[in-house]
Design an enzyme around this catalytic site. Structure first.
Site, mmCIF file in Angstrom:
data_model
loop_
_atom_site.group_PDB
_atom_site.id
_atom_site.type_symbol
_atom_site.label_atom_id
_atom_site.label_comp_id
_atom_site.label_asym_id
_atom_site.label_seq_id
_atom_site.Cartn_x
_atom_site.Cartn_y
_atom_site.Cartn_z
ATOM 1 N N TYR A 107 33.269 33.336 39.876
ATOM 2 C CA TYR A 107 32.332 34.387 40.293
ATOM 3 C C TYR A 107 32.558 35.657 39.464
ATOM 4 C CZ TYR A 107 30.143 37.951 43.280
ATOM 5 O OH TYR A 107 29.384 39.001 43.743
ATOM 6 N N ARG B 185 40.191 47.154 51.695
ATOM 7 C CA ARG B 185 39.030 47.078 50.818
ATOM 8 C C ARG B 185 38.305 48.421 50.822
ATOM 9 N NH1 ARG B 185 41.454 43.367 49.644
ATOM 10 N NH2 ARG B 185 40.938 41.147 49.546
#
Ligand code: NAD
Length: 315
Positions: free
Chosen positions: A148, A216
């Site tokens: 990805y 994150r």
């Protein structure tokens, strides 16, 4: 009556981020054309947008002729269509590459052929890989560790090549962890926040892989849309790559606590074995984008509150 509105193509316009871009374009007076194969996108994501301002082409971005048809007459393109899943790319690198890189080349080539003014590409923080230096700056070396991430990097490199060599203006936005309404919580590959929210609203504890201290840079979808619209026309954006993150890290445990707080639950997360390859921390240096005038407006708490409300209304 003939319309003199500028037409903008949004590939993947029925998906989570794409549908919000379409909505914002229409609000700003553009006509949006969508190319989507509905593999993860849904027509209901665009159902509330006035139909006279959107045109939906159901088709595949990997098909060259389809992309050429879709792009004709468009001044700008937002290329959002992709398999937005790291695990799927790991299970099927060849199939994913056809979409996540091959289709980008299709879009760039059609943009060159039909004189599109600017292509804005949905890149990803996955291009940085697991190198631990934080925060991530656009000038840092890239080292993607998944198919990805490699496809996203190849796409942005090819986009910049088209910018320099063929004069197709190209801007890459490296999204960090986007969350918000219409992110599909039913998919196991969806963003962690939408999965947590969906479970909490049903009174089910979230599952955390590892200790939950991993963090994150979560950014709300409306701020991501604002970044897209800003770089679409900004004179200093062409040929450049920008991080799209709030520049703040939030741990998964903090997200779970915030969600408990917002929903009145006191559910303890279920901890499972850490997933191999999971990056420990991720945080954006957003200086380049803020210098253009972007300012993330939605806090994590406010974004979560809006998302919970949307999930409760839909339930
Ligand atoms: N959500 C995030 O946190 C995040 C982070 C970094 C990058 N991105 C990128 O942002 C973009 C949008 O992601 P999203 O989260 O909205 O995902 P999404 O799955 O909701 O949207 C992708 C859209 O593309 C469409 N699509 C997929 N393959 C297609 C094909 N072959 N032909 C035509 N349409 C196709 C899907 O039907 C869907 O509508 C993707 O490029 C993704 O890689 C997302």
């Amino acid at each position: 009556m003939a319309t003199d509105k500028i037409t903008v193509l949004v590939t993947g316009g029925c998906g989570f981020i794409g549908s919000h871009i379409v909505e914002a374009l229409v609000k700003k007076g553009y006509k949006a054309r969508i190319l989507d194969n509905l593999s993860t996108g849904k027509l209901e994501n665009i159902a509330a947008i006035p139909s006279e301002d959107i045109e939906v082409l159901l088709g595949d971005v990997t098909d060259h002729a389809t992309v050429e048809t879709a792009i004709q007459g468009c001044e700008y393109v937002f290329h959002e269509a992709a398999i937005a899943s790291v695990p799927i790319s790991v299970n099927d690198p060849v199939g994913t590459d056809k979409i996540n890189y091959g289709a980008t080349l299709n879009v760039l080539e059609a943009a060159r052929k039909y004189g599109v003014r600017r292509v804005v590409f949905a890149g990803s923080a996955a291009v940085y890989g697991d190198e631990p230096t934080l925060p991530k700056r656009e000038s840092m070396p890239t080292n993607p560790i998944t198919p990805y991430g490699v496809d996203k990097l190849a796409s942005e490199l090819m986009g910049h090549c088209y910018n320099r060599t063929f004069g197709v203006e190209f801007v890459c936005l490296r999204y960090f962890n986007v969350f918000g309404r219409r992110q599909d919580p039913s998919s196991p590959y969806s963003g962690v926040i939408s999965i947590f929210c969906d479970r909490l609203v049903q009174g089910v504890a979230p599952v955390i892989f590892g200790d939950g201290q991993q963090s994150r840079d979560f950014v709300y979808v409306s701020d991501v849309v604002a970044a897209n619209l800003l770089v679409m026309e900004h004179p200093d954006a062409a040929g450049r790559t920008f991080n799209v993150g709030r520049g703040k890290a939030t741990s998964l445990l903090d997200i779970a606590h915030l969600l408990n707080d917002l929903t009145g639950h006191s559910l303890q997360p279920i901890h499972k074995e850490p997933r191999p390859g999971d990056i420990r921390h991720s945080i954006a240096d957003n200086t380049a984008l803020t210098a253009l005038g972007w300012l993330p407006k939605v806090t994590i708490r406010d974004g979560l509150a809006e998302l919970i409300e949307a999930i409760q209304i839909a339930a």
